[in-house]
Design an enzyme around this catalytic site. Structure first.
Site, PDB file in Angstrom:
ATOM      1  N   GLY A  11      67.751  58.126  63.587  1.00 20.15           N
ATOM      2  CA  GLY A  11      68.531  59.028  62.638  1.00 20.15           C
ATOM      3  C   GLY A  11      67.432  59.908  61.777  1.00 20.15           C
ATOM      4  N   ASN A  33      71.550  51.905  67.470  1.00 26.20           N
ATOM      5  CA  ASN A  33      72.828  51.715  68.167  1.00 26.20           C
ATOM      6  C   ASN A  33      73.332  53.294  68.539  1.00 26.20           C
ATOM      7  OD1 ASN A  33      73.895  52.573  65.729  1.00 26.20           O
ATOM      8  ND2 ASN A  33      75.285  50.820  65.829  1.00 26.20           N
ATOM      9  N   THR A  36      75.252  56.978  64.483  1.00 29.84           N
ATOM     10  CA  THR A  36      75.150  58.074  63.734  1.00 29.84           C
ATOM     11  C   THR A  36      73.582  58.775  64.280  1.00 29.84           C
ATOM     12  OG1 THR A  36      74.316  57.187  61.762  1.00 29.84           O
ATOM     13  CG2 THR A  36      76.605  57.723  61.936  1.00 29.84           C
ATOM     14  N   GLY A  37      72.799  58.164  64.816  1.00 34.03           N
ATOM     15  CA  GLY A  37      71.699  58.400  65.234  1.00 34.03           C
ATOM     16  C   GLY A  37      71.620  59.415  66.511  1.00 34.03           C
ATOM     17  N   ASN A 100      69.601  39.647  59.686  1.00 33.83           N
ATOM     18  CA  ASN A 100      69.239  39.424  61.150  1.00 33.83           C
ATOM     19  C   ASN A 100      67.598  39.904  61.018  1.00 33.83           C
ATOM     20  OD1 ASN A 100      71.263  38.392  62.409  1.00 33.83           O
ATOM     21  ND2 ASN A 100      72.054  40.436  62.843  1.00 33.83           N
ATOM     22  N   TYR A 146      79.408  50.808  51.325  1.00 36.71           N
ATOM     23  CA  TYR A 146      78.006  51.073  51.364  1.00 36.71           C
ATOM     24  C   TYR A 146      77.111  50.428  50.216  1.00 36.71           C
ATOM     25  CZ  TYR A 146      73.937  54.341  51.901  1.00 36.71           C
ATOM     26  OH  TYR A 146      72.658  54.737  51.908  1.00 36.71           O
ATOM     27  N   LYS A 150      74.429  47.479  50.395  1.00 37.72           N
ATOM     28  CA  LYS A 150      72.917  47.994  50.040  1.00 37.72           C
ATOM     29  C   LYS A 150      72.742  46.960  48.785  1.00 37.72           C
ATOM     30  CE  LYS A 150      71.819  51.038  52.808  1.00 37.72           C
ATOM     31  NZ  LYS A 150      70.526  50.997  53.462  1.00 37.72           N
TER      32      LYS A 150
END
Ligand code: UDP
Length: 323
Positions: A11, A33, A36-37, A100, A146, A150
């Site tokens: 990203g 993954n 969006t990157g 995780n 979002y 966060k």
């Protein structure tokens, strides 16, 4: 040689962090993954023997073989347009993904820094925002996916610090810009520059009186690097306190690009914060950090990057999410 795991490596911020840690002599493991990157952001690192890449979604169990000294958790959609398209994944990466990575940090004895956000302050009623302000977030509004992920991330990170003695750091990042932002990610700066490049009018939402404070990416990376090395576990704001209205910002982009297009006004999205400006006195006191790149210089570099992309990129349709 120290080894760092960077999530969201492909990203915008993640890729700049990969570059910085390679420059500093670290071995870097990138993880993304690619929702969006974009691999093109780190393509140049694949030939480096100190760089590895895992195509993996951190919302699922995370493990990296070998020793890991540091973890930087930067995986998340970060544009309102993105997280409105993939709300569940946004919630999962901030919550399950963070859990995780905290678990992996504990198992591997690594120090972990998580990327939080000025969005934890929501539509703030305190201005400028300092770290002691608890925020004004609508949990069930469109941005809640979002903001609340966060906020949960911060709570979870602090719990691992308090109850497991894990070495943790939390950076609250305010609007940051620079090369490698996605031209179609929907945020104000790439939207305006993209519109100027395509010869379209610039879309200002609402009357444009809402404010933001824009930080150049190199300054942010420097701050994150210093925070990681510090011994401070509570949240630290990072951003550039130079505040501007979105209307004036659009005017600056018109001046910078020399476009003959004009501003057109569109409806303001729900829960769009009216003002945002970081109080960075904590970062200054703890880390001796403050931004050094002004908007004129930062915007010129960013515009040069977007202009240098192949022209078909300017017209590339919005991302189609498959996650
Ligand atoms: N904005 C705008 N036109 C656009 C995109 C965004 O006027 O094409 C506004 C948006 O409503 C917000 C500000 O610019 O007030 C910054 O939006 P952005 O999506 O960049 O990030 P935010 O700070 O809201 O997370």
């Amino acid at each position: 040689m120290k080894r760092v795991l960077i999530t969201g490596a492909a990203g915008f911020l993640g890729s700049h962090l990969c570059d910085r840690f390679i420059q500093e002599g670290f071995a870097v493991v990138g993880m993304d993954n690619l929702v969006t990157g974009d691999l093109r952001n780190i393509e140049h690192l694949f030939s480096n023997k100190d760089f590895d890449f895992y195509h993996h979604d951190v919302s699922r169990f995370v493990h990296v073989a070998g020793k890991v000294d540091y973890i930087l958790h930067f995986a998340s959609p970060a544009s309102p347009v993105d997280y409105l398209k993939i709300p569940i994944q946004t919630l999962k990466v901030g919550s399950l993904g963070t859990h995780n990575l905290l678990g992996f940090a504990k198992a591997s004895g690594a120090r972990i820094l998580v990327a939080s956000t000025s969005e934890v302050y929501g539509d703030p009623q305190v201005h400028p925002q300092n770290e002691d302000y608890w925020g004004n977030v609508n949990p069930v509004g469109p941005r809640g996916v979002y903001d609340e992920a966060k906020r949960f991330q911060e709570a979870m990170t602090m719990a691992y610090h308090t109850y497991h003695g894990l070495e943790t750091r939390i950076v609250r990042i305010f609007n940051t810009y620079g090369p490698r932002m996605r031209l179609n990610d929907g945020r104000a700066l790439p939207a305006f520059i993209g519109q100027a490049l395509r010869g379209e009018d610039l879309t200002v939402f609402g009357d444009g009186s809402q404010t933001r404070s824009f930080c150049y990416v190199d300054d942010l990376v420097e701050g994150v690097f210093r925070l990681l090395k510090s011994d401070y576990a509570f949240p630290v704001n990072m951003g550039n306190p130079e505040e501007i209205t979105i209307r004036d910002f659009a005017q600056e982009i018109i001046g910078l690009t020399g476009t003959s297009q004009k501003i057109v006004y569109k409806p303001l999205p729900q829960d769009d914060p009216k003002q945002r400006k970081p109080d960075i006195s904590r970062a200054a006191a703890l880390l001796g950090w403050k931004p050094s790149v002004g908007r004129k210089e930062g915007l010129a570099k960013t515009y040069a990057y977007f202009k240098s992309l192949p022209e078909e990129e300017w017209f590339r349709p919005a991302h189609r999410f498959e996650a």
